[in-house]
Design an enzyme around this catalytic site. Structure first.
Site, PDB file in Angstrom:
ATOM      1  N   ASN A  11       1.702  12.380 -36.792  1.00 44.56           N
ATOM      2  CA  ASN A  11       2.960  12.018 -37.800  1.00 44.56           C
ATOM      3  C   ASN A  11       3.042  10.605 -37.545  1.00 44.56           C
ATOM      4  OD1 ASN A  11       5.388  11.836 -38.556  1.00 44.56           O
ATOM      5  ND2 ASN A  11       6.541  12.425 -36.446  1.00 44.56           N
ATOM      6  N   LYS A  13       5.122   8.578 -39.114  1.00 48.59           N
ATOM      7  CA  LYS A  13       6.424   8.263 -39.417  1.00 48.59           C
ATOM      8  C   LYS A  13       6.398   6.954 -40.510  1.00 48.59           C
ATOM      9  CE  LYS A  13       7.158   9.356 -34.648  1.00 48.59           C
ATOM     10  NZ  LYS A  13       7.731   9.285 -33.481  1.00 48.59           N
ATOM     11  N   HIS A  96      12.537  16.760 -37.249  1.00 48.68           N
ATOM     12  CA  HIS A  96      11.967  15.748 -36.425  1.00 48.68           C
ATOM     13  C   HIS A  96      13.370  15.371 -35.757  1.00 48.68           C
ATOM     14  CE1 HIS A  96      10.262  12.491 -34.274  1.00 48.68           C
ATOM     15  NE2 HIS A  96       9.220  13.086 -34.526  1.00 48.68           N
ATOM     16  N   GLU A  98      13.966  12.383 -35.010  1.00 50.84           N
ATOM     17  CA  GLU A  98      14.539  11.130 -35.611  1.00 50.84           C
ATOM     18  C   GLU A  98      15.234  11.278 -37.102  1.00 50.84           C
ATOM     19  OE1 GLU A  98      10.521   9.172 -35.806  1.00 50.84           O
ATOM     20  OE2 GLU A  98      10.632   9.182 -33.568  1.00 50.84           O
ATOM     21  N   GLU A 168       9.330  19.095 -28.874  1.00 51.53           N
ATOM     22  CA  GLU A 168       9.119  17.809 -28.780  1.00 51.53           C
ATOM     23  C   GLU A 168      10.451  17.180 -28.089  1.00 51.53           C
ATOM     24  OE1 GLU A 168       6.429  15.645 -31.620  1.00 51.53           O
ATOM     25  OE2 GLU A 168       8.456  15.638 -32.551  1.00 51.53           O
ATOM     26  N   GLY A 174       7.754   8.681 -28.021  1.00 51.48           N
ATOM     27  CA  GLY A 174       7.751   6.863 -28.073  1.00 51.48           C
ATOM     28  C   GLY A 174       7.962   6.334 -27.103  1.00 51.48           C
ATOM     29  N   SER A 212       4.712  11.178 -26.514  1.00 52.11           N
ATOM     30  CA  SER A 212       3.678  10.469 -25.918  1.00 52.11           C
ATOM     31  C   SER A 212       2.476  10.996 -25.804  1.00 52.11           C
ATOM     32  CB  SER A 212       4.420   9.880 -24.567  1.00 52.11           C
ATOM     33  OG  SER A 212       5.353   9.245 -25.199  1.00 52.11           O
TER      34      SER A 212
HETATM   35  P1  PGA Z   1       4.962   9.877 -30.021  1.00 52.56           P
HETATM   36  O1  PGA Z   1       5.731  10.561 -31.066  1.00 52.56           O
HETATM   37  O2  PGA Z   1       3.608  10.536 -29.778  1.00 52.56           O
HETATM   38  O3  PGA Z   1       4.994   8.247 -30.557  1.00 52.56           O
HETATM   39  O4  PGA Z   1       5.622  10.014 -28.693  1.00 52.56           O
HETATM   40  C1  PGA Z   1       5.737  11.927 -31.261  1.00 52.56           C
HETATM   41  C2  PGA Z   1       6.530  12.368 -32.483  1.00 52.56           C
HETATM   42  O5  PGA Z   1       7.609  11.727 -32.687  1.00 52.56           O
HETATM   43  O6  PGA Z   1       6.214  13.527 -33.015  1.00 52.56           O
END
Ligand code: PGA
Length: 250
Positions: A11, A13, A96, A98, A168, A174, A212
């Protein structure tokens, strides 16, 4: 238990221009040529076409990061399932955290988006997960169950196996604070139970962990019986690191 092919998704983003996306694909493909896993790249809308064309002839698949549920209409700035299918995009990330947090994505909209994606022939990658507060308050399962029931309400039980679900936890995205393999396993097993109660062939559904994930922790997370893959953000921006995660998946 049927074999579930490991599923590793990148992903990106709001990262990578079209040129940068092209460079990534060219660097990644030789590194993962031998993999038996499902590898899915999720670029921005404007890089979808470039990534689809560059990976032609390989097993790598391409997903969008969102879509609108309507077939067409006056929805300025939105993208429909048909527009994605026309480009040979095969999957779409939905819900997601976000999008839920910053862009007002609701469970009501997701209840329309998931069936709309399936109807168009796109594989939904539905994201669910609890906040740090919910986990601290012992509410993790309540939150997951509520999201799953709401977001999958419009999907027939027979179609549920076509949905990929990503667990998630918001606190792990992140942040570098990866869930422990046990936490990931417990949540993914719970998700499988909830979907199974809807009458789905739950042992065929792929359930991913995201938050992460990196090459150094992927093997341990993916060794858990109900963790069928990973949705990777930050570590998926570098082809070498992402290839390491694909390799860890077998
Ligand atoms: P990350 O993001 O691996 O940077 O923690 C995962 C995601 O949001 O799908």
């Amino acid at each position: 238990m049927p074999d579930r092919t490991p599923y590793i998704a990148a992903n990106w983003k709001m990262n990578k221009t079209v040129a940068e996306a092209a460079e990534f694909v060219d660097a990644l493909l030789p590194r993962i040529a031998a993999t038996q896993c499902d590898v899915v790249l999720c670029p921005s809308f404007i890089a979808l076409n470039e990534v689809v064309e560059r990976r032609r002839g390989t097993a790598v698949r391409v997903a969008a990061q969102n879509m609108h549920e309507a077939e067409s209409g006056a929805f300025t700035g939105e993208i429909s399932a048909a527009m994605l299918v026309e480009l040979d995009v095969e999957a779409v990330v939905l819900g997601h955290s976000e999008r839920r947090q910053y862009f007002g994505e609701t469970d009501e909209a997701l209840a329309r988006k998931v069936p709309a994606a399936l109807a168009a022939g796109l594989e939904p990658i539905l994201c669910v997960g609890e906040s740090a507060e919910a986990r601290a308050g012992g509410e993790t399962e309540t939150v997951l169950e509520r999201q799953l029931q709401a977001d999958l309400a419009g999907v027939e039980p027979a179609d549920l196996a076509g949905v990929v679900i990503a667990y998630e936890p918001i606190w792990a995205i992140g942040t570098g604070a990866t869930a422990t393999p046990e936490q990931a396993q417990d949540a993914c097993a719970f998700i499988r139970d909830v979907v199974g109660m809807r009458g789905a062939a739950a042992d065929r559904i792929r359930i991913l962990y995201g938050g992460s994930v990196k090459a150094a922790n992927a093997a341990e997370l993916l060794s858990k019986p109900d963790v069928d893959g990973a949705l990777v953000g930050g570590a998926a921006l570098d082809p070498e690191e992402f290839a390491g995660i694909v390799e860890a998946a077998g």
